[in-house]
Write a protein that holds these residues in place. Structure first.
Motif, short mmCIF file in Angstrom:
data_model
loop_
_atom_site.label_atom_id
_atom_site.label_comp_id
_atom_site.label_asym_id
_atom_site.label_seq_id
_atom_site.Cartn_x
_atom_site.Cartn_y
_atom_site.Cartn_z
N GLY A 461 0.82 -1.21 0.00
CA GLY A 461 0.00 0.00 0.00
C GLY A 461 0.86 1.26 0.00
N PRO A 462 0.23 2.42 -0.13
CA PRO A 462 0.97 3.68 -0.15
C PRO A 462 1.74 3.88 1.16
N THR A 463 2.91 4.51 1.05
CA THR A 463 3.71 4.80 2.23
C THR A 463 3.01 5.84 3.10
N ASP A 464 2.97 5.57 4.38
CA ASP A 464 2.41 6.55 5.33
C ASP A 464 3.51 7.60 5.57
N TRP A 465 3.34 8.74 4.94
CA TRP A 465 4.41 9.75 4.89
C TRP A 465 4.21 10.79 5.98
N LYS A 466 5.17 10.90 6.91
CA LYS A 466 5.03 11.75 8.10
C LYS A 466 6.02 12.93 8.12
N ALA A 467 6.56 13.29 6.96
CA ALA A 467 7.63 14.29 6.95
C ALA A 467 7.20 15.64 7.51
N THR A 476 8.39 -0.47 9.83
CA THR A 476 8.68 -1.86 9.46
C THR A 476 9.16 -1.88 8.01
N VAL A 477 10.19 -2.70 7.76
CA VAL A 477 10.70 -2.83 6.40
C VAL A 477 9.73 -3.70 5.60
N LEU A 478 9.10 -3.11 4.57
CA LEU A 478 8.13 -3.85 3.76
C LEU A 478 8.79 -4.55 2.58
N VAL A 499 11.85 0.11 1.32
CA VAL A 499 10.50 0.67 1.46
C VAL A 499 10.01 0.36 2.87
N LEU A 500 9.57 1.42 3.59
CA LEU A 500 9.03 1.28 4.94
C LEU A 500 7.52 1.48 4.89
N ASP A 501 6.85 0.96 5.92
CA ASP A 501 5.41 1.18 5.96
C ASP A 501 5.08 2.64 6.24
N LYS A 502 5.92 3.33 7.04
CA LYS A 502 5.78 4.77 7.25
C LYS A 502 7.16 5.39 7.42
N THR A 503 7.24 6.65 7.10
CA THR A 503 8.57 7.29 7.11
C THR A 503 8.45 8.78 7.42
N PRO A 504 9.47 9.33 8.11
CA PRO A 504 9.51 10.77 8.34
C PRO A 504 10.38 11.49 7.30
#
Length: 885
Positions: A461-467, A476-478, A499-504
Motif C-alpha cells: 500500500g501507499p507509504t504513510d508519509w510523516k515528513a 517496518t521494512v516492507l 521501502v518502509l510502511d511509514k517514514t519521516p
C-alpha cells in the motif's frame, strides 16, 4: 535623412496628435509563450486589443525592435530579408478608426521635409485596400483625393493582417511606393518589385483562430472595440529616403559592410557571393548586438540558440571572405556606434554586451578549428567513395563531440556539393536523448525496473508519509531492492533500496533535496543517502548498511538528521523569501522558473532579461533580510487549485498539481506559493540570507545563488578572512583595497601593453633584415619568414606588410610569413604591385600551400588551421610555387 531622424519625426508627429510615446518592449517575447521574439510593433499591445487589460492610454505610438528568423537562410541572398528591424507604429484603442488613421498617415508621408514630414511624392503613392472594404476606398478618395485606379483592391493574403497565430486581426490598407517601370509592369501589384509597401494601416477589429497560412484561418468574432494598429518599416523608409538600394546600405548598417571590407580586403559590389557574405555579416552583427542588449545570451536552446546561430553565421561569413582573426572586436563597436543614437543604452551597457559576444566568438573559433578538420576529412572520404551524402553518424559526431551545430554542417557540406543524412542524424540525436533520460532515471532509482516498485506498492500500500509531522517514526521494512531485483536480506556495506510502511523522510521534490538520516534496528544500522518517489504513493529510501544485516519484516526506527532538516527548512523558506524579494525589487515579471535547495544553500532561476545591477542585487538581499528581521509568520494552507489561484498563490511554470494543493505563506500576501516542501515556522528561523552569485543560465533566464543560516555565517567569515589576508599582503587598510587592487591591475595592463608594443617594434625592426635576406627565385625576391612562436595572425600580417615595404618596389617581390599559435600554423602572403602586374597572386600562393584553403586577393591573402609543425613546409610550398615546381 538619417534613420534616427526618421524615427524622431515619426514619434513627434503622433505625439503632437495626442499619442503617448511608449518605449519599445524588449526583444524576448517573455509574456507570450507563442513567440520567441517580438516580431511586430503591436505585440506588446495585444492584451489591450483583446480586452484582457485596460490600456492606460487611448492613443499610443512606438518604434518597436523586432526579430524575425524563419528566413534566416535568405538573409543576404535577397536585399529585403533581415533578422532585426524596427517597426514604427501608431495605435488607437477604441478611440479613432479608419478615417483618422488615414489622415495621420497621409499627412506624415506627404508633408514636405522642411515642415517636419517625410516628403514622399504623392504621385508615386498607391494605397491598397482589402477587396471588399468600400469604406476605406471612400476615405482614401476624400482625404487624399485619389482616383479609383490609384487604390488597388487586393485579397486576403495581401490586405488582411494577423500575427500568423490566433489573436487580433483585421483588414488593412498598405501605402505602396511606385519604384518605376524598371522594376515591373504598371498596375501589377501582386508580382515583381515595382510597388513597395512602406506603411500598413491595420483596422484591427476581428479575432482569428487557428490556420496554416495567410488565408486559411477562421474569423472567430469581433474584438471588444475597433482599434488601429499600423506598421511602418523604419529600415525600408530609410533606404528610400537615403537614396540607397536596400536596407543593408542605410546609415545604421552600411558602416559594418565597410569595416568588413577593410578587414578582408574585398570590395562590396564586386561579386555576388561576397556581397551575400557582407550582408550576412552586417545584419547578424547588428542583430546580435540588439539581442544581447535585451538580455539574451548564447546557449543551446530557445532564444539563446538563435543568438548563437546568428553570431556564428556572421563569424563564419567573414572567415569565408579571408579574415581569420577575431572579427567581433572589430565589428561590434561599429554596430554600437550605428545604433546608439537611437538606443543610447547600448553604449552604456557595451562592456557586458561585448563580453558575451567576444566569448561566443572565442568558443566558436575553437569549435571551428576542431570540427572543420573532421568535416573536411569526412567530405573527402565521401567524395572519394563516389558518394553525395555525408553520413548522419559523422554529423552526429561533429555535434556531439565537437559542438558543431547541425545547420553549420549542412551549410559547409552544401558548399562542397554534398548533402547530409539528416534523418540519420535525427535518429542518433533521439537515441542520445533517450539514453540521457534513462540514465537520469537510473541514477534516481538504482536501475530498478518500475514494475518492481509497482509490486511493492500493491503489496504494502501507499507509504504513510510523516515528513510534515515528525522527524522519527517506528517503522517496518516492507521490501528491499538491489540492482532492480527484490531481496530479503541486505548485508553490511551493501547499497540497497528500502521501502518502509511509514517514514519521516522528505523525498526529493519541488527543488528540495532529500533528507539525510539513519534507519536502525536491534542489530542493524544503515545510513540514508537518498529518498525518492519513483511512482506516486511510494517512498523509497536508498541506504547503505553500516552494521549488521537488514531484513524484510524488521522493525526499525527511522530518524531524520535534525540538523539536516533544519538547514533544509531554512534554505527552502529562504528560496521563497528571495523569490518574493526579487519580485518586490524588480516587479512581477521576475517570476521563478526553477529552484534547488539543500541545507544552507539555495539557487533560484527566474525570468529576467539582463544582469542585475549591483544596486538591484543589494536591494534584493536587503529585502530578503528585512523579511527575516521582521520575523514574518509562515503559514500552510490546503485548498483546491482554483481556490489557490484566486488566493493569489504563485505556481511554478511547467509543474503539474493535484486538485488539492498546499499553499505556503510568508508574511501573508507578500509571499504565497504552491509548495510541498518543508519550511520554518517564522522567518527569523531562516537566519541571514547572503546572495553569493547572480548569472545568466539561458535566454531571458537569470540565476541567483544564496546561503542561509550557519552557512551564511561561514560564508561571511571566509570573506572576512580573505579580505584580511589581502589587506595584510598589500599592507593597506581594508577601505583602500579597491583602489590599491585597481592600481595593481592597471600596472599589470600597462606592462602587458608595453610588452606588446616592444614585441611589435621588434617585429618591425626585423622587417628590414628579413627583406635583405630575401632569396631570388628567377627575378622574384621571396622573403620567407617563420615568425616567433605565439605570433597571432594580425601580427604576422603586419610583419609581412613591413617586409614588403623594404623590398625593391621596382622588382617583383613576395613577403611570406608563417606564424604558429595555439598549436596551429597560419600563412600570410603579400605581393608587391610589380609582382601582381607580372601575374603573381597572393591568394593563389596561399591556396596552393594550404590545399585550397585560405582567402584574400592577388595582393594580400592568408589562411591556416594546419598543425604548427607544418609552418616551415608552408613557406617551402610558397617558394616551390614561385619556382614553378
Amino acid at each position: 535623412m538619417r534613420t534616427a531622424e526618421i524615427k524622431r519625426r515619426f514619434l513627434a508627429h503622433f505625439e503632437a496628435n495626442g499619442h503617448t510615446v511608449v518605449p519599445s518592449a524588449p526583444l524576448p517575447a517573455i509574456e507570450d509563450p507563442n513567440l520567441l521574439f517580438i516580431n511586430a510593433g503591436m505585440v506588446q499591445f495585444v492584451p489591450y486589443f483583446t480586452g484582457q487589460q485596460t490600456p492606460p492610454w487611448t492613443r499610443a505610438t512606438s518604434v518597436q525592435k523586432c526579430i524575425r528568423t524563419p528566413d534566416i537562410e535568405e538573409v543576404g541572398i535577397t536585399t529585403r530579408h533581415g533578422t532585426f528591424f524596427q517597426m514604427n507604429g501608431n495605435f488607437s484603442f477604441g478611440d479613432y478608426f479608419k478615417e483618422k488613421a488615414i489622415e495621420l498617415a497621409w499627412d506624415l508621408m506627404t508633408r514636405p521635409q522642411s515642415q517636419g514630414g517625410l516628403g514622399f511624392d504623392e504621385s508615386k503613392l498607391y494605397p491598397s485596400v482589402y477587396v471588399d472594404d468600400d469604406e476605406a476606398i471612400g476615405l482614401w478618395k476624400r482625404i487624399a483625393g485619389l482616383p479609383d485606379e490609384r487604390i488597388p483592391r487586393l485579397g486576403k493574403s495581401e490586405n488582411f493582417w494577423s500575427m500568423g497565430i490566433p489573436g487580433p486581426c483585421g483588414p488593412c490598407s498598405e501605402i505602396l511606393l511606385d519604384l518605376g517601370p524598371e522594376f515591373g509592369e504598371e498596375g501589377d501589384f501582386l508580382n515583381g518589385d515595382r510597388y513597395m509597401e512602406l506603411w500598413n494601416l491595420v483596422f484591427m477589429q476581428n479575432l482569428r483562430g487557428e490556420g496554416t497560412n495567410k488565408e486559411d484561418f477562421e474569423i472567430l468574432g469581433d474584438l471588444p472595440a475597433k482599434n488601429i494598429d499600423t506598421g511602418m518599416g523604419l529600415e525600408r523608409v530609410a533606404y528610400m529616403l537615403q537614396g540607397v538600394n536596400n536596407m543593408f546600405e542605410i546609415d545604421e548598417v552600411r558602416p559594418l559592410i565597410d569595416r568588413a571590407s577593410e578587414l578582408t580586403g574585398k570590395r562590396y559590389g564586386a561579386s555576388r557571393p561576397d556581397d551575400v557574405r557582407f550582408r550576412v555579416i552586417a545584419d547578424h552583427v547588428r542583430t546580435g548586438l540588439m539581442l544581447i542588449g535585451d538580455g539574451v545570451t548564447p546557449s543551446n536552446e530557445g532564444r539563446g540558440y538563435v543568438l548563437r546561430r546568428i553570431l556564428r553565421r556572421a563569424i563564419r561569413a567573414i572567415r569565408l571572405l579571408g579574415f581569420e582573426d577575431k572579427a567581433l572586436p572589430e565589428l561590434l563597436p561599429v554596430a554600437r556606434d550605428c545604433m546608439s543614437p537611437s538606443y543610447p543604452e547600448l553604449s552604456e551597457d557595451f562592456e557586458r554586451i561585448s563580453s558575451y559576444a567576444y566569448g561566443e566568438e572565442e568558443a566558436f573559433r575553437s569549435t571551428l578549428r576542431q570540427g572543420t578538420t573532421i568535416l573536411d576529412t569526412a567530405v573527402k572520404d565521401t567524395k572519394a567513395s563516389g558518394g553525395t551524402l555525408l553520413p548522419g553518424a559523422k554529423a552526429f559526431e561533429l555535434h556531439d563531440t565537437y559542438g558543431f551545430p547541425i545547420d553549420l554542417t549542412l551549410e559547409m557540406a552544401a558548399e562542397q556539393g554534398l548533402k547530409v543524412d539528416e534523418e540519420g542524424f535525427r535518429q542518433l540525436m533521439a537515441e542520445q536523448r533517450r539514453r540521457a533520460k534513462a540514465d537520469a532515471q537510473s541514477r534516481k532509482t538504482a536501475h530498478a525496473d518500475m514494475s518492481a516498485y509497482r509490486e511493492l506498492l500493491t503489496a504494502g500500500g501507499p507509504t504513510d508519509w510523516k515528513a510534515y509531522e515528525t522527524l522519527n517514526t517506528e517503522s517496518t521494512v516492507l521490501g528491499m531492492l538491489a540492482e532492480g531485483s527484490p531481496i530479503q536480506v541486505a548485508k553490511e556495506g551493501q547499497l540497497v533500496e528500502v521501502v518502509l510502511d511509514k517514514t519521516p523522510f522528505y523525498a526529493e521534490s519541488g527543488g528540495q533535496h532529500a533528507d539525510a538520516g539513519t534507519i536502525t534496528g536491534a542489530s542493524v544500522s544503515a545510513e540514508v543517502v537518498d529518498v525518492q518517489r519513483p511512482i506516486k504513493g511510494l517512498v523509497v529510501h536508498q541506504v547503505r548498511v553500516l552494521k549488521g544485516e537488514l531484513a524484510v519484516g524488521t522493525a526499525v526506527k527511522a530518524d531524520v538528521d535534525p540538523e539536516w532538516r533544519l538547514g533544509a527548512r531554512q534554505a527552502h523558506s529562504g528560496t521563497h523569501v528571495v523569490h518574493a524579494a526579487l519580485r518586490e525589487v524588480l516587479g512581477p515579471a521576475a517570476l521563478q522558473s526553477g529552484s534547488f535547495n539543500r541545507p544552507g544553500y539555495l539557487r533560484l532561476d527566474f525570468s529576467w532579461r539582463s544582469k542585475l545591477s549591483d544596486e538591484s542585487r543589494s536591494e534584493v538581499e536587503e529585502a530578503a533580510n528585512r523579511a527575516v528581521r521582521k520575523d514574518l509568520p509562515v503559514a500552510v494552507k490546503y485548498m483546491t487549485l482554483p481556490e489557490a489561484r484566486e488566493f493569489g498563490a504563485l505556481a511554478l511554470f511547467g509543474e503539474t498539481y493535484d486538485e488539492t494543493v498546499r499553499v505556503v505563506e510568508i508574511g501573508g500576501e507578500w509571499s504565497r506559493e504552491l509548495c510541498g516542501g518543508t519550511h520554518v515556522q517564522h522567518a527569523a528561523q531562516i537566519g541571514p540570507v547572503v546572495i553569493t552569485s547572480e548569472a545568466s543560465v539561458g535566454s531571458g533566464q537569470r540565476r541567483v545563488e544564496a546561503v542561509t543560516g550557519l552557512e551564511a555565517f561561514h560564508y561571511l567569515a571566509r570573506e572576512r578572512d580573505l579580505v584580511s589576508q589581502i589587506a595584510d599582503e598589500l599592507g593597506a587598510p581594508r577601505a583602500e583595497l579597491p583602489e590599491r587592487i585597481s592600481a595593481l591591475m592597471q600596472r599589470a595592463k600597462d606592462a602587458e601593453k608595453e610588452l606588446a608594443n616592444l614585441r611589435a617594434k621588434e617585429l618591425r625592426d626585423s622587417a628590414a633584415t628579413f627583406a635583405a635576406q630575401a632569396k631570388k627565385i628567377g627575378d622574384v625576391a621571396v622573403a620567407a619568414v617563420q615568425a616567433p612562436d605565439g605570433t597571432g595572425g594580425g601580427d604576422a600580417r603586419k610583419l609581412a606588410t613591413e617586409i614588403r615595404g623594404h623590398l625593391d618596389p621596382n622588382k617583383p617581390g613576395i613577403a611570406a610569413v608563417a606564424a604558429t599559435a595555439g598549436g596551429k600554423a597560419s600563412l600570410v602572403v603579400i605581393v608587391n604591385k610589380t609582382g601582381t602586374a607580372q601575374g603573381l597572386s597572393a591568394q593563389a600562393l596561399v591556396k596552393g600551400a594550404l590545399s585550397g584553403r585560405g582567402g584574400g586577393n592577388d595582393e594580400v591573402a592568408q589562411g591556416g588551421g594546419v598543425p604548427a609543425d607544418q609552418a616551415s613546409a608552408l613557406l617551402q610550398a610558397v617558394s616551390a610555387q614561385v619556382a614553378g615546381e
